[in-house]
Design a protein around this motif. Structure first.
Motif, PDB file in Angstrom:
ATOM      1  N   PHE A 182       0.765  -1.276   0.043  1.00 11.42           N
ATOM      2  CA  PHE A 182      -0.099   0.098   0.057  1.00 11.42           C
ATOM      3  C   PHE A 182       0.983   1.265   0.019  1.00 11.42           C
ATOM      4  CE2 PHE A 182      -2.487   3.288   1.972  1.00 11.42           C
ATOM      5  CZ  PHE A 182      -3.516   3.378   1.435  1.00 11.42           C
ATOM      6  N   GLY A 183       1.904   1.392   0.838  1.00 10.50           N
ATOM      7  CA  GLY A 183       2.761   2.491   0.894  1.00 10.50           C
ATOM      8  C   GLY A 183       3.629   2.528  -0.506  1.00 10.50           C
ATOM      9  N   ASN A 184       3.780   1.636  -1.202  1.00 12.49           N
ATOM     10  CA  ASN A 184       4.513   1.635  -2.276  1.00 12.49           C
ATOM     11  C   ASN A 184       3.488   2.201  -3.533  1.00 12.49           C
ATOM     12  OD1 ASN A 184       6.968   0.441  -1.283  1.00 12.49           O
ATOM     13  ND2 ASN A 184       6.547  -1.502  -2.091  1.00 12.49           N
ATOM     14  N   SER A 185       2.289   1.725  -3.473  1.00 15.67           N
ATOM     15  CA  SER A 185       1.474   2.321  -4.588  1.00 15.67           C
ATOM     16  C   SER A 185       0.987   3.780  -4.136  1.00 15.67           C
ATOM     17  CB  SER A 185       0.025   1.275  -4.281  1.00 15.67           C
ATOM     18  OG  SER A 185       0.223   0.352  -4.831  1.00 15.67           O
ATOM     19  N   LEU A 186       1.148   4.092  -2.854  1.00 10.29           N
ATOM     20  CA  LEU A 186       0.610   5.649  -2.484  1.00 10.29           C
ATOM     21  C   LEU A 186       1.627   6.648  -2.865  1.00 10.29           C
ATOM     22  CD1 LEU A 186      -1.887   7.160  -1.286  1.00 10.29           C
ATOM     23  CD2 LEU A 186      -0.382   6.754   1.004  1.00 10.29           C
ATOM     24  N   THR A 187       3.024   5.979  -2.432  1.00  6.72           N
ATOM     25  CA  THR A 187       4.256   6.575  -3.025  1.00  6.72           C
ATOM     26  C   THR A 187       4.093   6.963  -4.474  1.00  6.72           C
ATOM     27  OG1 THR A 187       5.472   5.799  -1.193  1.00  6.72           O
ATOM     28  CG2 THR A 187       6.632   7.117  -2.763  1.00  6.72           C
ATOM     29  N   VAL A 188       3.908   6.036  -5.442  1.00  2.97           N
ATOM     30  CA  VAL A 188       4.124   6.093  -6.851  1.00  2.97           C
ATOM     31  C   VAL A 188       3.060   6.850  -7.231  1.00  2.97           C
ATOM     32  CG1 VAL A 188       4.147   4.736  -8.970  1.00  2.97           C
ATOM     33  CG2 VAL A 188       5.559   4.041  -7.038  1.00  2.97           C
ATOM     34  N   ALA A 189       1.786   6.862  -6.688  1.00  4.93           N
ATOM     35  CA  ALA A 189       0.471   7.522  -7.175  1.00  4.93           C
ATOM     36  C   ALA A 189       0.656   9.187  -6.845  1.00  4.93           C
ATOM     37  CB  ALA A 189      -0.715   6.825  -6.687  1.00  4.93           C
ATOM     38  N   LEU A 190       1.060   9.319  -5.867  1.00  2.31           N
ATOM     39  CA  LEU A 190       1.062  10.663  -5.129  1.00  2.31           C
ATOM     40  C   LEU A 190       2.014  11.352  -6.112  1.00  2.31           C
ATOM     41  CD1 LEU A 190       0.550  10.617  -1.463  1.00  2.31           C
ATOM     42  CD2 LEU A 190      -1.139  11.315  -3.193  1.00  2.31           C
ATOM     43  N   LEU A 191       3.279  10.870  -6.150  1.00  2.00           N
ATOM     44  CA  LEU A 191       4.649  11.504  -6.958  1.00  2.00           C
ATOM     45  C   LEU A 191       4.029  11.685  -8.615  1.00  2.00           C
ATOM     46  CD1 LEU A 191       7.399   9.662  -5.611  1.00  2.00           C
ATOM     47  CD2 LEU A 191       6.884  12.119  -5.280  1.00  2.00           C
ATOM     48  N   CYS A 192       3.422  10.873  -9.075  1.00  2.00           N
ATOM     49  CA  CYS A 192       2.928  10.877 -10.348  1.00  2.00           C
ATOM     50  C   CYS A 192       1.972  12.006 -10.276  1.00  2.00           C
ATOM     51  CB  CYS A 192       2.419   9.752 -10.794  1.00  2.00           C
ATOM     52  SG  CYS A 192       3.543   8.213 -11.174  1.00  2.00           S
ATOM     53  N   VAL A 193       0.970  12.199  -9.376  1.00  2.00           N
ATOM     54  CA  VAL A 193       0.043  13.296  -9.458  1.00  2.00           C
ATOM     55  C   VAL A 193       1.042  14.692  -9.306  1.00  2.00           C
ATOM     56  CG1 VAL A 193      -1.663  14.477  -8.154  1.00  2.00           C
ATOM     57  CG2 VAL A 193      -1.957  11.797  -8.455  1.00  2.00           C
ATOM     58  N   LEU A 194       1.735  14.607  -8.370  1.00  2.00           N
ATOM     59  CA  LEU A 194       2.414  15.991  -8.309  1.00  2.00           C
ATOM     60  C   LEU A 194       3.121  16.451  -9.475  1.00  2.00           C
ATOM     61  CD1 LEU A 194       3.318  18.146  -6.451  1.00  2.00           C
ATOM     62  CD2 LEU A 194       5.356  16.575  -5.753  1.00  2.00           C
TER      63      LEU A 194
END
Length: 287
Positions: free
Chosen positions: A79-91
């Protein structure tokens, strides 16, 4: 009096029929989600032997097994890996696409037209065409098995769809805003940060929502660039529930699928109003 009631009764019947049709279509669209949730509460033998929507016996242990993780890695790591990748991609997508869109929509520079046309042409280019060259570049740089290949392109405005979306939004903003900013002594960067970026909030939120959903559900790119299980995201973690030993863990896999969908639903519900506003309005006219 009878003739007056007839049109009213007809309107009621039409309205009732319309609501029934909408309810039927909604049930049809939601059936796969309901089926997924139902499968997550079924034992493994019932999953493979029955297509019934309601389980004969509720099994809460599927979620317990799913929360334990798989392959020796906790589900919170996935979950942390998915959240990290998703938030960085959004930013990255929001910042880079907004800058590129502002340049195309509000600035005058040489080759602007051909460059914009070339960017639009990339929309017709399948992502699989550039997959091998991109992998070769990141492999030579030693960045495979890291999050960099998944995140770095988002900071380079590679999603032409979102650039085009923001360009159309910024072009519909009144020209008087830019002229007033120049009269007040604002340069291009200050005009972007103080005027055009805040007014483009609906387009920015639309970009953020779709980037989050597409990145969260992305499987192919993450499968290619991530090798270690402790770096896996949730879509890759679902594969670990298949043929771990001698049989597939279907129950925990469906339970993990339900848990994977929850952040997307919550993210969409949180920004639903701004998403509709960004899709349906153009500039300040519908704000």
């Amino acid at each position: 009096m009878t003739t007056a009631r007839a049109p009213r009764a007809a309107r009621i019947w039409r309205r009732t029929l319309w609501h029934l049709v909408c309810a039927a279509l909604l049930a049809l669209l939601l059936y796969p989600v309901l089926w997924l949730i139902s499968m997550s509460f079924k034992p493994a033998e019932e999953i493979v032997s029955s297509l019934a929507l309601l389980p004969r016996r509720l099994v809460l242990g599927n979620y317990t097994e799913a929360l334990k993780g798989s392959g020796g890695v906790s589900v919170w790591t996935f979950f942390g890996n998915s959240l990290t990748v998703a938030l960085l991609c959004v930013l990255g997508n929001v910042i880079s696409c907004a800058l590129a869109a502002y340049a195309f929509a509000r600035m005058r520079f040489r080759m602007r037209g051909p460059l914009f046309a070339f960017m639009i042409a990339t929309l017709m280019l399948p992502a699989h065409v550039v997959l091998i060259p991109q992998y070769t570049i990141f492999n030579h740089l030693g960045l495979v098995n890291t999050f960099v290949p998944l995140v770095l392109p988002k900071f380079l405005a590679t999603d032409a769809f979102f650039v085009f979306l923001m360009v159309q939004f910024m072009r519909n903003l009144p020209d008087e805003l830019g002229q007033a900013a120049r009269i007040d002594g604002c340069g291009p960067i200050r005009a972007f940060t103080m005027i055009f970026l805040p007014l483009s909030k609906p387009a920015l939120v639309t970009t953020a929502i779709f980037t989050f959903i597409w990145t969260w559900n992305d499987f192919l790119s993450q499968l290619i660039y991530l090798n270690d299980p402790d770096k896996y995201t949730l879509p890759l973690a679902l594969r670990l529930f298949i043929d771990q030993t001698s049989e597939s863990s279907y129950g925990p896999m469906f339970a993990m699928s339900v848990l994977t969908l929850l952040p997307i639903g919550l993210f969409f519900l949180a920004f639903q109003r701004l998403l509709v506003e960004g899709v349906s309005t153009s500039g300040m006219g519908g704000a």
